[in-house]
Design an enzyme around this catalytic site. Structure first.
Site, mmCIF file in Angstrom:
data_model
loop_
_atom_site.group_PDB
_atom_site.id
_atom_site.type_symbol
_atom_site.label_atom_id
_atom_site.label_comp_id
_atom_site.label_asym_id
_atom_site.label_seq_id
_atom_site.Cartn_x
_atom_site.Cartn_y
_atom_site.Cartn_z
ATOM 1 N N ARG A 79 6.818 -15.344 -13.188
ATOM 2 C CA ARG A 79 7.072 -16.521 -13.169
ATOM 3 C C ARG A 79 7.888 -17.050 -11.618
ATOM 4 O O ARG A 79 8.452 -16.520 -11.288
ATOM 5 C CB ARG A 79 7.998 -17.910 -14.270
ATOM 6 C CG ARG A 79 7.023 -17.639 -15.609
ATOM 7 C CD ARG A 79 7.704 -18.373 -16.666
ATOM 8 N NE ARG A 79 8.481 -19.594 -16.185
ATOM 9 C CZ ARG A 79 8.676 -20.660 -16.898
ATOM 10 N NH1 ARG A 79 9.511 -20.311 -18.020
ATOM 11 N NH2 ARG A 79 8.727 -21.700 -17.322
ATOM 12 N N HIS A 80 7.314 -18.332 -11.290
ATOM 13 C CA HIS A 80 7.912 -19.128 -10.180
ATOM 14 C C HIS A 80 9.835 -18.990 -9.979
ATOM 15 O O HIS A 80 9.796 -19.143 -11.083
ATOM 16 C CB HIS A 80 7.425 -19.962 -9.214
ATOM 17 C CG HIS A 80 7.710 -21.523 -10.873
ATOM 18 N ND1 HIS A 80 8.776 -21.613 -11.700
ATOM 19 C CD2 HIS A 80 6.811 -21.350 -11.415
ATOM 20 C CE1 HIS A 80 8.284 -22.437 -11.963
ATOM 21 N NE2 HIS A 80 7.296 -22.405 -12.313
ATOM 22 N N ASN A 104 11.670 -28.358 -12.755
ATOM 23 C CA ASN A 104 12.308 -27.717 -13.808
ATOM 24 C C ASN A 104 14.227 -27.975 -13.938
ATOM 25 O O ASN A 104 14.065 -28.366 -15.532
ATOM 26 C CB ASN A 104 12.649 -26.037 -13.495
ATOM 27 C CG ASN A 104 11.325 -24.957 -13.441
ATOM 28 O OD1 ASN A 104 10.719 -24.257 -12.633
ATOM 29 N ND2 ASN A 104 10.775 -25.148 -14.620
ATOM 30 N N GLU A 121 -1.134 -23.408 -12.974
ATOM 31 C CA GLU A 121 -0.223 -24.125 -14.791
ATOM 32 C C GLU A 121 -0.789 -24.896 -15.531
ATOM 33 O O GLU A 121 -1.286 -25.521 -14.835
ATOM 34 C CB GLU A 121 1.189 -24.436 -13.846
ATOM 35 C CG GLU A 121 1.738 -25.359 -15.843
ATOM 36 C CD GLU A 121 2.115 -23.782 -16.678
ATOM 37 O OE1 GLU A 121 1.252 -23.444 -17.121
ATOM 38 O OE2 GLU A 121 3.739 -23.690 -17.322
ATOM 39 N N HIS A 140 3.015 -19.566 -13.487
ATOM 40 C CA HIS A 140 3.537 -19.809 -14.555
ATOM 41 C C HIS A 140 3.762 -20.240 -15.796
ATOM 42 O O HIS A 140 3.512 -18.725 -16.092
ATOM 43 C CB HIS A 140 2.914 -21.894 -14.171
ATOM 44 C CG HIS A 140 2.496 -22.273 -12.886
ATOM 45 N ND1 HIS A 140 3.233 -22.968 -12.094
ATOM 46 C CD2 HIS A 140 1.514 -21.676 -11.907
ATOM 47 C CE1 HIS A 140 3.374 -23.342 -11.148
ATOM 48 N NE2 HIS A 140 2.394 -22.267 -10.628
ATOM 49 N N ARG A 145 5.519 -24.315 -5.363
ATOM 50 C CA ARG A 145 6.527 -23.958 -6.590
ATOM 51 C C ARG A 145 6.572 -22.043 -6.495
ATOM 52 O O ARG A 145 7.256 -21.599 -5.870
ATOM 53 C CB ARG A 145 7.610 -24.114 -8.172
ATOM 54 C CG ARG A 145 6.413 -24.367 -8.672
ATOM 55 C CD ARG A 145 6.556 -24.696 -9.812
ATOM 56 N NE ARG A 145 5.689 -25.557 -11.369
ATOM 57 C CZ ARG A 145 4.923 -25.605 -11.204
ATOM 58 N NH1 ARG A 145 4.746 -26.970 -10.726
ATOM 59 N NH2 ARG A 145 4.273 -26.163 -12.390
#
Length: 454
Positions: free
Chosen positions: A221-222, A228, A333, A401, A310
């Site tokens: 994931r980023h 977040n 995502e 994502h 991101r």
């Protein structure tokens, strides 16, 4: 399946079953060899299953092998006709015309004319690939704990026995309009005939697009984003400071692992012999077979991100000279529609019915509102990504994502559909998936700002 032993049939069936199940078509493999080992080994006097067991003149063994083949076929048909399965794969040699006619007779008696049947034959003409396949058999259940030189000699005798009566797919099937696919050297060349229907077409499309090349596939994931930090779903925010530190640390780690992997391939190439030295049962890798004096080739390394900031920012520290970086909309995502940018607490308070509906069946749930997606929508848009990952021979890192990472990891790990939507996939995890002849070697690394990688 059709083909002589050590032609990669089981490798093909496992990959096919994994792909079709991932596409939500319930698929199961029915392996005749596994049942044969049980049947011959459970006799009051367990039968020797060396090469002589496969000689047609050995009547007792021949009867066992035919009975086992028919019982396994019956099991495969029961899966389709009674248990509501979509695809049954009969994994066996089926190398004679008589056996294939017998199979078709039994299928039509039990299932009628409507059931689609596709024969998939695997041929190996490349001597290094064949040698590699044969030596891999030495660690299998028929030869486990036996001397590798004697085992290889016995296995070659078994193949020679099959070879005498082997009839490849072709003239008979074409005269009788029977669908079939021939794979030569596991995808170097593919011949298809009379392919009809959605599932058969999906099978052929997949078979056209995979290879045996050793390579690294990385998924992460980023880095942590500003959204977040606030618990918001979706959106297109920048990385936080923590997220940028993760991106830098990940870049250094991938650089290091790439160099280690290349050195390991050189070492393997230097210590693998063709033909084998006495006692050597290490399979040669046909993709790294070099003539004396030749260097082992260096692989290209791709970095794929989504189109969201991101993800793109997480790849900013890779050197363009050493890595091929590109963005893909397919890796975005899952889009939460009317609930984009909300927290789960906000959704629970403002859309209680939708919150409960999603909790009941997360895999099938689709977010309401324009463009709202669900996991099954993401599976569908990731299909070309999976095909490209199977087709390519380069290393690749996907920076994506949570929902996308879950679906990709579920594919490579062969997880059940009910495991996909709840797969644990936190920030700060880097997953390594290395294709092998027996499946996928999986490793997970966790980033810690104090100790780096664990």
């Amino acid at each position: 399946m059709v083909g002589l032993p050590a032609r990669g049939k089981s490798y093909i069936t496992k990959k096919l079953a994994r792909y079709l199940n991932w596409l939500q078509h319930s698929t199961e493999i029915f392996n005749v060899g596994e049942r044969r080992r049980i049947a011959a080994g459970s006799d009051t006097e367990a039968m020797d299953q060396s090469a002589s067991f496969f000689d047609p003149s050995n009547r007792k063994a021949a009867l066992i092998r035919e009975q086992v083949a028919m019982e396994t076929l019956d099991e495969a048909l029961e899966f389709l006709l009674v248990k509501n399965g979509s695809v049954s794969i009969l994994d066996a040699t089926n190398s004679t015309m008589e056996r294939r006619k017998l199979l078709m007779k039994r299928i039509r008696e039990k299932a009628g004319p409507e059931l689609n049947v596709l024969f998939v034959e695997s041929l190996c003409l490349d001597e290094h690939l064949l040698e590699s396949n044969m030596r891999l058999k030495l660690s299998g259940p028929d030869y486990k704990d036996k001397d590798p030189i004697e085992a290889l000699e016995d296995f070659k005798k078994r193949v020679a026995i099959y070879q005498k009566n082997y009839v490849p797919l072709g003239e008979y099937e074409e005269k009788n309009n029977m669908p079939y696919v021939q794979m030569i050297d596991v995808g170097r060349k593919v011949i298809s005939h009379q392919i009809h229907g959605f599932l058969s077409s999906q099978v052929v499309y997949y078979l056209l697009n995979f290879n045996l090349a050793p390579r690294q596939i990385w998924i992460t994931r980023h880095g942590e984003s500003l959204d977040n930090l606030h618990g918001k779903i979706g959106g297109d925010s920048d990385l936080s400071e923590n997220g940028r530190r993760y991106a830098q640390a990940m870049t250094k780690f991938i650089d290091s692992e790439r160099r280690i992997w290349e050195m390991r391939q050189v070492d393997k190439a230097n210590h693998t012999h063709f033909p084998p030295h006495p006692g050597d049962h290490t399979p040669p890798n046909p993709h790294y077979y070099c003539q004396d004096g030749e260097d082992v080739p260096t692989k290209n390394f791709c970095v794929w991100t989504s189109m969201l900031k991101r993800s793109i920012q997480s790849a900013e520290y890779f050197d363009d000279e050493d890595y091929e970086v590109k963005q893909m909309k397919m890796l975005d995502e899952l889009y939460a529609g009317a609930m984009e940018g909300m927290t789960y607490d906000e959704i629970r308070n403002k859309h209680a019915d939708e919150f409960e509906l999603r909790k009941t069946d997360k895999l099938a749930y689709r977010y309401p509102g324009p463009g709202g997606e669900g996991y099954l929508d993401v599976v569908n848009r990731l299909r070309p990504v999976i095909i490209e990952l199977e087709r390519m021979t380069d290393h690749v890192l996907l920076i994506t994502h949570r929902s996308v990472a879950r679906i990709l990891l579920a594919y490579f790990q062969g997880l059940r559909r009910d495991q996909v939507a709840d797969l644990d996939c936190p920030l700060g995890m880097l997953y390594s998936l290395e294709p092998k002849p027996y499946g996928v070697e999986f490793r997970a690394y966790r980033y810690n700002s104090e100790t780096a990688w664990m």
